[in-house]
Design an enzyme around this catalytic site. Structure first.
Site, PDB file in Angstrom:
ATOM      1  N   GLU A  40      -0.991  -9.415 -19.914  1.00  0.00           N
ATOM      2  CA  GLU A  40       0.109 -10.214 -19.591  1.00  0.00           C
ATOM      3  C   GLU A  40       0.266 -10.136 -18.037  1.00  0.00           C
ATOM      4  O   GLU A  40       0.326  -9.343 -17.579  1.00  0.00           O
ATOM      5  CB  GLU A  40       1.385  -9.733 -20.253  1.00  0.00           C
ATOM      6  N   ARG A 300      -3.239   4.829 -26.046  1.00  0.00           N
ATOM      7  CA  ARG A 300      -3.404   4.521 -24.568  1.00  0.00           C
ATOM      8  C   ARG A 300      -3.695   5.592 -23.927  1.00  0.00           C
ATOM      9  O   ARG A 300      -3.508   6.732 -24.165  1.00  0.00           O
ATOM     10  CB  ARG A 300      -1.977   3.902 -24.432  1.00  0.00           C
ATOM     11  N   LYS A 310       3.532  -1.071 -16.525  1.00  0.00           N
ATOM     12  CA  LYS A 310       3.870  -2.178 -15.359  1.00  0.00           C
ATOM     13  C   LYS A 310       5.184  -2.071 -14.663  1.00  0.00           C
ATOM     14  O   LYS A 310       5.696  -2.243 -13.795  1.00  0.00           O
ATOM     15  CB  LYS A 310       3.306  -3.608 -15.898  1.00  0.00           C
TER      16      LYS A 310
HETATM   17  P1  ATP Z   1       2.366  -1.874 -19.645  1.00  0.00           P
HETATM   18  O1  ATP Z   1       3.173  -1.166 -20.742  1.00  0.00           O
HETATM   19  O2  ATP Z   1       1.916  -1.035 -18.538  1.00  0.00           O
HETATM   20  O3  ATP Z   1       3.119  -3.126 -19.143  1.00  0.00           O
HETATM   21  P2  ATP Z   1       1.175  -3.652 -21.404  1.00  0.00           P
HETATM   22  O4  ATP Z   1       0.662  -2.833 -22.742  1.00  0.00           O
HETATM   23  O5  ATP Z   1       2.465  -4.254 -21.718  1.00  0.00           O
HETATM   24  O6  ATP Z   1       1.275  -2.411 -20.336  1.00  0.00           O
HETATM   25  P3  ATP Z   1      -0.649  -5.900 -21.217  1.00  0.00           P
HETATM   26  O7  ATP Z   1      -0.859  -6.545 -20.046  1.00  0.00           O
HETATM   27  O8  ATP Z   1      -0.026  -6.263 -22.336  1.00  0.00           O
HETATM   28  O9  ATP Z   1       0.078  -4.394 -20.642  1.00  0.00           O
HETATM   29  O10 ATP Z   1      -2.071  -5.109 -21.722  1.00  0.00           O
HETATM   30  C1  ATP Z   1      -3.219  -5.614 -21.619  1.00  0.00           C
HETATM   31  C2  ATP Z   1      -4.388  -4.876 -22.545  1.00  0.00           C
HETATM   32  O11 ATP Z   1      -4.415  -3.581 -22.045  1.00  0.00           O
HETATM   33  C3  ATP Z   1      -3.596  -4.566 -23.891  1.00  0.00           C
HETATM   34  O12 ATP Z   1      -4.627  -4.531 -25.098  1.00  0.00           O
HETATM   35  C4  ATP Z   1      -3.156  -2.970 -23.976  1.00  0.00           C
HETATM   36  O13 ATP Z   1      -3.167  -2.646 -25.200  1.00  0.00           O
HETATM   37  C5  ATP Z   1      -4.085  -2.517 -22.995  1.00  0.00           C
HETATM   38  N1  ATP Z   1      -3.248  -1.428 -22.232  1.00  0.00           N
HETATM   39  C6  ATP Z   1      -2.126  -1.220 -21.453  1.00  0.00           C
HETATM   40  N2  ATP Z   1      -1.969  -0.231 -21.217  1.00  0.00           N
HETATM   41  C7  ATP Z   1      -2.771   0.731 -21.506  1.00  0.00           C
HETATM   42  C8  ATP Z   1      -3.082   2.164 -21.299  1.00  0.00           C
HETATM   43  N3  ATP Z   1      -2.023   2.929 -20.788  1.00  0.00           N
HETATM   44  N4  ATP Z   1      -4.194   2.539 -22.044  1.00  0.00           N
HETATM   45  C9  ATP Z   1      -5.004   1.876 -22.605  1.00  0.00           C
HETATM   46  N5  ATP Z   1      -4.791   0.483 -22.653  1.00  0.00           N
HETATM   47  C10 ATP Z   1      -3.800   0.077 -22.200  1.00  0.00           C
HETATM   48 MG    MG Z   2       2.688  -6.025 -22.777  1.00  0.00          MG
END
Ligand code: ATP
Ligand code: MG
Length: 595
Positions: A40, A300, A310
């Site tokens: 995102e 994760r 983020k």
């Molecule tokens: P954050 O919680 O840091 O904002 P998010 O999951 O909301 O992370 P996205 O942009 O939705 O961030 O993530 C894109 C992809 O990266 C998704 O498939 C998510 O599952 C993966 N991802 C995000 N954070 C991690 C992590 N710490 N380890 C492994 N994969 C991750």
């Molecule tokens: Mg997300």
């Protein structure tokens, strides 16, 4: 634990997701394996995303498939073009050169090449298969599918699987928590269609109505209690402008994006396990002729001494607790890159930590160890003094300059050697001298001897102090036969220290980083910001050997005895700025030796 030697073909990694993919390849379930990385664009990518990128692009590459990068850009409020650009730049940086690693990246179980989405998928593929190509990584956008999403929404309404609900967001949340049905649940298909068309047409204000899936208000899984599929937002979108005033919710958009792109294995993090029944329900409730995607979840990445969301990283940026998203102390890909970490080291780390289904905390020392292993093999050695202390060799002629040979990389005989200048006046590191030595102190002390690396043994005869009592200069004598090849060259001296020529050294700003937080799990309880390390940045004016005036921004240098350093973009001609990527002390190797 050791990291794979990148000169050899390491075995392809194996884990429960790759096992599923291998089984599907074997049974010819899909014409081609197709994964995706769907960030995102509401912030910069962090090292957790690097794990997801390496997993998704890795699977595609190993199984002869394709991986899309998709902007999950369905929320107009939080998303910005700056983030889209940074995500693309960081992803491209991370996967460029991948094929050179040999990190198990041998295609296995090749499936036929088919174009799934016109030419776009070829871009993704070429970014991996032809890593030296200049072809940009071309992203897909969930917002490109807004028309198709809307068609699917109409279909759900027509087949009785969705309804327009007039409750406020707060009421909706409360009813869902209590498992209570909405009073609008049994509207007729005609009324629902009419309302949805008018929602799209802009007839209602923000929050007035939603489109909800009609599933099961008594389900123990909250996600199945008539989740919201669409909400009204009169907001401009960075990609679609003002075309839409209704926006799809995450689960609806995400599931259908996977289907539209022909994704076979939709890999995400564990918190989405509870969403999987909704993912499957949406696919089953629509008339979808092509093969359906399947969702798989993995744990994760969590890393000690940092935060990995983020939202929290954004707070550090907005509250100016760091200097932007690419501050070298940040766990963002851009921060790690600026700090001097390489894409190959991050990929090696991502492969090393593996893929499991159990939440865990990874020791940041493992990341540092992986980086050190790579740099130890590859980094050219240089001499630099972080806190310069002048020494004068009183028995060395004033006008004499000697050129001495210094080895460029003891791990790589092919790297050869270079000439460094020795003269009467030198700088050593203030940390290598003390007037009050503890027992077993082998560096320089009054009356003591030490070897200058690549040069002579010197003895400290006199300590010169300023008016305030601070040491400003050491007067020493050299054993002029002790240089390599000289009569006393084999004389045993316990300590060896580094130095630079005072006449030839160049000035450089050096930024020394420590961990951003003082505790291993700043997220565990309380306000994570209260655990910030006040000493995470120390800036010093260093003296460096003159060859560093032409330092290559792409190269990591080992400053002997000090660590690995890389040029920062803040550098100006004649005034280089170096970031210390990492020290030489490997706490991970020490830990693993103990066990
Ligand atoms: P954050 O919680 O840091 O904002 P998010 O999951 O909301 O992370 P996205 O942009 O939705 O961030 O993530 C894109 C992809 O990266 C998704 O498939 C998510 O599952 C993966 N991802 C995000 N954070 C991690 C992590 N710490 N380890 C492994 N994969 C991750
Ligand atoms: Mg997300």
């Amino acid at each position: 634990m050791t990291t794979p030697n990148q000169n050899e073909h390491a075995p392809a990694p194996s884990d429960f997701i790759r096992d599923v993919v291998a089984g599907d390849v074997k049974s010819r379930k899909h014409a081609q394996i197709h994964t995706r990385f769907p960030p995102e664009p509401n912030g910069y990518l962090h090292i957790g995303h690097a794990k997801a990128i390496c997993l998704n692009f890795g699977i595609a590459h190993e199984f002869g498939g394709v991986c899309n990068i998709r902007m999950d850009d369905t929320n107009p409020a939080k998303e910005e073009v700056e983030y889209v650009d940074s995500i693309l730049a960081d992803t491209k940086w991370l996967i460029d050169g991948w094929a050179d690693d040999n990190l198990g990246l041998k295609p296995r179980g090749k499936t036929p090449d088919t174009k799934v989405n016109g030419n776009k998928t070829d871009f993704e593929l070429s970014a991996i298969r032809n890593p030296k190509s200049e072809i940009p990584v071309e992203p897909f956008h969930a917002s490109d599918y807004f028309d198709q999403f809307y068609e699917y929404a109409l279909q759900l309404v027509r087949n009785g699987n969705a309804y327009v609900c007039d409750m406020t967001p707060e009421q909706t949340d409360e009813f869902r928590r209590l498992g209570k049905e909405s009073p609008f649940r049994d509207r007729s298909v005609e009324e629902n269609l009419d309302l949805l068309v008018r929602m799209k047409g802009g007839a209602f204000p923000d929050g007035a109505r939603t489109l909800r899936a009609k599933i099961d208000m008594s389900s123990p899984n909250l996600w199945l209690r008539d989740p919201v599929l669409y909400r009204i937002r009169h907001a401009e979108h960075h990609h679609t402008g003002n075309k839409w005033c209704i926006y799809p919710m995450y689960d609806f958009a995400h599931t259908l994006s996977d289907y539209i792109e022909g994704i076979t294995h939709s890999v995400c993090t564990l918190e989405f396990e509870v969403h999987r029944p909704l993912y499957d329900w949406l696919l089953a409730s629509l008339d979808l002729p092509r093969p359906l995607p399947h969702q798989y979840e993995f744990a994760r990445l969590n890393l000690t001494y940092t935060v990995m969301s983020k939202r929290k990283l954004m707070q550090l940026v907005n509250d100016r607790l760091v200097n932007g998203w690419d501050d070298p102390r940040m766990p963002t890909i851009s921060g790690l890159r600026r700090r001097g970490m390489t894409a190959s080291a991050l990929r090696s780390f991502a492969y090393h930590i593996g893929i499991t289904k159990y939440p865990s905390m990874t020791d940041v020392a493992l990341l540092e160890h992986t980086v050190r292993e790579e740099f130890n093999r590859s980094a050219p050695r240089r001499l630099a003094v972080l806190r310069p202390l002048k020494i004068v060799i009183t028995n060395y002629p004033e006008s004499k300059v000697e050129e001495l040979a210094a080895v460029n990389n003891p791990e790589d005989p092919g790297a050869g050697s270079r000439k460094i200048q020795f003269g009467r006046e030198l700088f050593i590191d203030a940390a290598d001298f003390t007037e009050t030595p503890p027992p077993k102190y082998f560096r320089l002390k009054p009356g003591g001897e030490v070897r200058l690396k690549y040069a002579y043994i010197i003895k400290c005869d006199e300590v010169v102090k300023g008016d305030d009592g601070a040491v400003i200069e050491l007067r020493c004598t050299a054993d002029l036969e002790s240089k390599s090849g000289g009569a006393t060259s084999s004389r045993k001296i316990k300590g060896t220290i580094h130095w630079v020529s005072a006449a030839r050294a160049i000035d450089a700003e050096v930024r020394l980083y420590d961990r951003l937080f003082t505790v291993p799990e700043p997220d565990a309880d309380g306000d994570f910001k209260s655990f910030l390390n006040p000493n995470s940045l120390d800036v010093v004016n260093a003296k460096c050997e003159p060859s560093l005036a032409d330092a290559d921004p792409q190269v990591s240098y080992q400053f002997e005895r000090l660590g690995y350093f890389a040029l920062d973009p803040d550098s100006k001609p004649g005034k280089p700025v170096f970031n210390r990527t990492i020290t030489l002390k490997d706490t991970w190797a020490k830990e693993t030796r103990k066990h």
